[in-house]
Enzyme design. Structure first.
Site, PDB file in Angstrom:
ATOM      1  N   TRP A 357       1.287  86.892  88.696  1.00  0.00           N
ATOM      2  CA  TRP A 357       0.215  85.942  88.391  1.00  0.00           C
ATOM      3  C   TRP A 357       0.693  84.514  88.604  1.00  0.00           C
ATOM      4  O   TRP A 357      -0.112  83.586  88.699  1.00  0.00           O
ATOM      5  CB  TRP A 357      -0.293  86.134  86.961  1.00  0.00           C
ATOM      6  CG  TRP A 357       0.640  85.676  85.872  1.00  0.00           C
ATOM      7  CD1 TRP A 357       1.844  86.234  85.525  1.00  0.00           C
ATOM      8  CD2 TRP A 357       0.443  84.571  84.982  1.00  0.00           C
ATOM      9  NE1 TRP A 357       2.407  85.558  84.482  1.00  0.00           N
ATOM     10  CE2 TRP A 357       1.571  84.524  84.110  1.00  0.00           C
ATOM     11  CE3 TRP A 357      -0.560  83.629  84.813  1.00  0.00           C
ATOM     12  CZ2 TRP A 357       1.709  83.572  83.108  1.00  0.00           C
ATOM     13  CZ3 TRP A 357      -0.420  82.671  83.804  1.00  0.00           C
ATOM     14  CH2 TRP A 357       0.706  82.647  82.975  1.00  0.00           C
ATOM     15  N   ASP A 358       1.990  84.327  88.722  1.00  0.00           N
ATOM     16  CA  ASP A 358       2.571  83.004  88.983  1.00  0.00           C
ATOM     17  C   ASP A 358       1.925  82.348  90.206  1.00  0.00           C
ATOM     18  O   ASP A 358       1.751  81.126  90.243  1.00  0.00           O
ATOM     19  CB  ASP A 358       4.067  83.125  89.256  1.00  0.00           C
ATOM     20  CG  ASP A 358       4.837  83.879  88.189  1.00  0.00           C
ATOM     21  OD1 ASP A 358       4.209  84.611  87.404  1.00  0.00           O
ATOM     22  OD2 ASP A 358       6.062  83.754  88.154  1.00  0.00           O
ATOM     23  N   GLU A 488       5.789  86.099  76.057  1.00  0.00           N
ATOM     24  CA  GLU A 488       6.243  87.492  76.018  1.00  0.00           C
ATOM     25  C   GLU A 488       7.175  87.781  74.849  1.00  0.00           C
ATOM     26  O   GLU A 488       7.680  88.898  74.720  1.00  0.00           O
ATOM     27  CB  GLU A 488       6.910  87.843  77.342  1.00  0.00           C
ATOM     28  CG  GLU A 488       5.917  87.854  78.493  1.00  0.00           C
ATOM     29  CD  GLU A 488       6.575  87.956  79.860  1.00  0.00           C
ATOM     30  OE1 GLU A 488       5.861  88.229  80.839  1.00  0.00           O
ATOM     31  OE2 GLU A 488       7.807  87.732  79.956  1.00  0.00           O
ATOM     32  N   LYS A 600       8.309  81.864  73.939  1.00  0.00           N
ATOM     33  CA  LYS A 600       9.052  81.861  75.194  1.00  0.00           C
ATOM     34  C   LYS A 600       8.519  80.803  76.156  1.00  0.00           C
ATOM     35  O   LYS A 600       9.280  80.118  76.836  1.00  0.00           O
ATOM     36  CB  LYS A 600       8.960  83.244  75.848  1.00  0.00           C
ATOM     37  CG  LYS A 600       9.715  83.369  77.165  1.00  0.00           C
ATOM     38  CD  LYS A 600       9.515  84.748  77.774  1.00  0.00           C
ATOM     39  CE  LYS A 600      10.255  84.875  79.097  1.00  0.00           C
ATOM     40  NZ  LYS A 600       9.972  86.152  79.779  1.00  0.00           N
ATOM     41  N   GLN A 601       7.211  80.694  76.223  1.00  0.00           N
ATOM     42  CA  GLN A 601       6.597  79.764  77.164  1.00  0.00           C
ATOM     43  C   GLN A 601       5.218  79.358  76.674  1.00  0.00           C
ATOM     44  O   GLN A 601       4.670  79.961  75.749  1.00  0.00           O
ATOM     45  CB  GLN A 601       6.465  80.391  78.549  1.00  0.00           C
ATOM     46  CG  GLN A 601       5.421  81.485  78.658  1.00  0.00           C
ATOM     47  CD  GLN A 601       5.403  82.149  80.013  1.00  0.00           C
ATOM     48  OE1 GLN A 601       6.194  83.043  80.264  1.00  0.00           O
ATOM     49  NE2 GLN A 601       4.503  81.733  80.878  1.00  0.00           N
TER      50      GLN A 601
END
Length: 768
Positions: A357-358, A488, A600-601
């Protein structure tokens, strides 16, 4: 962090050879051209630690998934990016002693990646076991102009002796993947042939039956004059080459120029691979190294015109952005709709697959602004052509009626990710693919894409969301259970705010797109209804979901909650972590990570970045101030989003901090993993941090907006963007903004929310 590279505006430079840095450098100094690529492995033998990597775009291997137990719907394989036969090899011996930088004394070593012209250069002096000292200069590139050719110029000068130098150029098919699940080798060798001056090897992937042809030719020079020494032809089962020996006096220079032609069954019939590869190698050899390089350099010059970002006053920032742009441009060129932007590009094996999906979330903004619109259109068509597989993926999980779940990881449209909490639960990827269609249209004005390709994808995705939600009688709301968001470090949670937000956005946008196509092209709309077996009554449920979705929210904090129950966790700040325990994914158990509040992000903030126009600046600030201190940024995709939002809310120093982190992530090896390959897709986030962050570039309602700010560390910065086919250059300093039109028509935009018109091929200056 590991800082051993010299700052330079256009080059990455390593001075002095340290074997401990070698695998990291193999990644950083990688080269590619969209069709093939090569890690910065040495041409000569190297017996130290090394990750050999030669890659051919689109070629993969379906390695059997390695799991402890099976689940219904689980992918049967994990698509591996393949380490293909090694075409760069040139073994060297000096009076019978082998050149090996792991064993000999190395002086004056310099490795340079010239990003402006697209080549790798290595220069060093080596003293061998026989005390004979040589000077070596090796230059190589894979051509941007002749994209199935690679070339090497390898020169040796004896410093303290006269003697015999032996070159052995070869092609090696006996290679392996470091990440093979069962230590299996993935290639069969079908053909090996060698003659005086040339060699050919043909390989075949097991199971997937991709075939690749590798041909080489070479010429030998002494003091720049072509010589023709006798060659010993070597032909083994998986290895072919020539061995040439030449007498060289002290101070003279012996040089071998090696040319490769690389073909694959993606582009040629299998019975034509050999003739085409040999023709390519002969073509390159006849053209000559210098001419081949000039044509290659010209292509890079053309790319830099539109994609370069110039920064004055901050050489670390300048080097970093060009490094990221360089790798993006050499990974994907948009010339083949079957290809995509691999997460490691041509720099390593990790992650496998060719598409995450990046691409839609991070890379499309870069290509939209720096390349002709056709490049982004190719990326969207790639997903359109995988729609039948996306429907199959959803069917395996029990979804019906044309519901489409695009894969988390894929090489051909089929899901091949082997971690259940991501494969089954990280379904927000569907939202990124739908948003990419909208993003493309609002930047290009190409609404016809909806009736040609886009509407079918949007309907498939919306059908998935419609079936994936559950109506909660307790809440009297629709909920989304058992998901993993972009963060995640949270698995199998309920009502991830970002996933719920993207689902409702998709449903609403699909309904708007249906209405648009129906009004603009009724005949095509009826065709699409038949193709999709679509009934407009489906949209009634869609709109009910939009109106009644549950979004976690904390009234006391006035903050959107990442998911239900987030505040049940102990609320700790990332700055309170022991630096010795970071990154936590390399020091903590997964159980401990999942029970922590560490992110995480960007997750909730990811949604506020994507759908920024739906939120006030104060809402963005409150959520940023809550979530950023809890974020450990252990995903490469995280700092760039924070940088863009920090610029938006006036936290310029934080934006700059996050910009450096994302732009120098690999150069300075923040997460101690660059030896595995570079973070190609997150490199587009570096571009976003400047153009969308500091530059404030936005596109709302198909109108262009600029709201530039500038970090105090910079004197000036400049970037170039395309919008609806018009080309603009933007320069920003502390006092003013200059907008230069390279378009043949007037360009209308908003600067600091005020309308501005730039006449064709003119410029305007606006005070800040």
């Amino acid at each position: 962090m590991k800082k051993y590279l010299k700052y330079d505006e256009w080059c990455i430079i390593e001075e002095g050879f340290n074997p401990a840095n070698h695998q990291a450098s193999e990644s950083i100094f990688s080269i590619g051209n969209g069709k093939m690529g090569q890690r910065a492995n040495f041409e000569e033998k190297y017996s130290g630690e090394s990750l050999q990597g030669s890659y051919v775009a689109g070629v993969y291997y379906p390695d059997k998934t390695r799991v402890g137990w099976w689940k219904n719907g689980y992918p049967e394989y994990f698509a591996k990016v393949l380490n293909s036969p090694n075409w760069i090899g040139i073994n060297v011996t000096i009076d019978g002693f082998e050149l090996d930088l792991y064993k000999c004394k190395v002086d004056n070593f310099t490795r340079t990646l010239n990003m402006k012209e697209g080549f790798l250069l290595r220069e060093f002096e080596a003293t061998l076991e026989n005390d004979k000292k040589i000077s070596v200069k090796a230059k190589r590139f894979v051509s941007m102009a002749d994209t199935e050719n690679g070339a090497i110029r390898y020169s040796i000068t004896p410093i303290n002796f006269s003697g015999k130098i032996s070159f052995t150029p070869y092609i090696d098919g006996d290679i392996e993947n470091e990440d093979s699940n069962y230590d299996e080798k993935f290639w069969n060798i079908l053909d090996v042939q060698a003659e005086d001056g040339s060699a050919y090897l043909e390989s075949q992937t097991k199971k997937s039956d991709f075939r690749c042809g590798f041909a080489m030719k070479y010429i030998v020079k002494l003091n720049e004059k072509v010589v023709k020494p006798n060659a010993e032809v070597i032909q083994l089962n998986k290895w072919v080459g020539n061995q040439i020996e030449i007498e060289v006096k002290e101070g003279e220079t012996a040089c071998i120029e090696k040319f490769a032609g690389v073909t694959s069954s993606l582009n040629y019939a299998t019975d034509a691979l050999k003739s085409q590869a040999e023709e390519l190698a002969s073509f390159a050899c006849h053209k000559g190294f210098d001419k081949l390089f000039e044509d290659h350099k010209q292509k890079w010059s053309e790319k830099w015109i539109h994609s370069d970002i110039k920064i004055k006053g901050d050489i670390a920032a300048q080097q970093a952005i060009r490094f990221n742009i360089f790798h993006l441009n050499q990974t994907y060129t948009g010339e083949d709709e079957r290809l995509n932007v691999g997460p490691k590009g041509f720099t390593g094996e990790k992650y496998g697959g060719t598409t995450y999906w990046d691409t839609e979330a991070y890379c499309i903004p870069f290509f939209l602004m720096t390349s002709p619109s056709q490049v982004t259109r190719q990326l969207l068509i790639y997903r359109y052509k995988h729609l039948p597989r996306a429907i199959e993926n959803a069917e395996k999980l029990g979804f019906k009626n044309g519901a489409a779940l695009y894969p988390m990881v894929t090489a051909n449209g089929e899901e091949c990710h082997n971690e259940w909490e991501i494969t089954f639960e990280e379904i927000h990827r569907n939202g990124a693919i739908a948003f990419a269609i909208h993003n493309y249209i609002r930047h290009t004005g190409d609404k016809k894409y909806l009736e040609e390709y886009g509407l079918e994808v949007l309907v498939g995705i919306s059908r998935f969301w419609s079936q994936r939600v559950t109506f909660s009688e307790a809440r009297k709301k629709y909920v989304m259970l058992g998901v993993t968001g972009p963060n995640e470090y949270e698995n199998n949670i309920n009502n991830n705010w970002y996933t719920n937000k993207m689902a409702t956005w998709c449903l609403k946008y699909t309904k708007e797109s249906i209405d648009y196509v129906k009004a603009e092209n009724p005949e095509r709309y009826e065709e699409l209804k038949a193709i999709m077996n679509f009934n407009e009554e489906e949209t009634v449920r869609w709109m009910d979901i939009v109106d009644n979705m549950h979004f976690p929210y904390n009234e006391e904090l006035k903050v959107f909650m990442q998911q239900d129950g987030f505040m049940d966790k102990e609320q700790m700040m990332a700055d309170d972590l022991d630096p010795a325990e970071r990154p936590i994914n390399q020091h903590w158990s997964w159980d401990r990570i999942l029970r922590s509040n560490f992110i995480k992000q960007a997750d909730t903030l990811q949604g506020m970045y994507v759908l920024e126009e739906q939120f006030t600046e104060e809402e963005i600030r409150r959520n940023f101030d809550f979530y950023e201190p809890r974020t450990v940024h252990e995903s490469s995709l995280s700092p760039c989003v924070h940088s863009v939002l920090a610029s938006k809310i006036g936290k310029i120093e934080k934006a700059y901090e996050m910009y450096l982190r994302t732009s120098r992530l690999d150069l300075d090896d923040y997460n101690a993993e660059v030896h595995e390959g570079l973070h190609i897709t997150s490199m587009a986030g570096t571009w976003m941090a400047i153009v969308e962050g500091f530059g404030g570039k936005r596109a709302y309602d198909e109108k262009l907006y600029l709201n530039p700010v500038i970090p105090e560390q910079w004197e000036e910065y400049a970037f170039r963007i395309r919008f609806k086919g018009k080309d603009l250059e933007v320069r920003v300093n502390e006092n003013e903004i200059e907008i230069i039109s390279h378009a043949s028509l007037p360009v209308e935009l908003f600067v600091y929310d005020k309308p501005v018109t730039v006449e064709e091929n003119k410029s305007i200056t606006i005070s800040r």
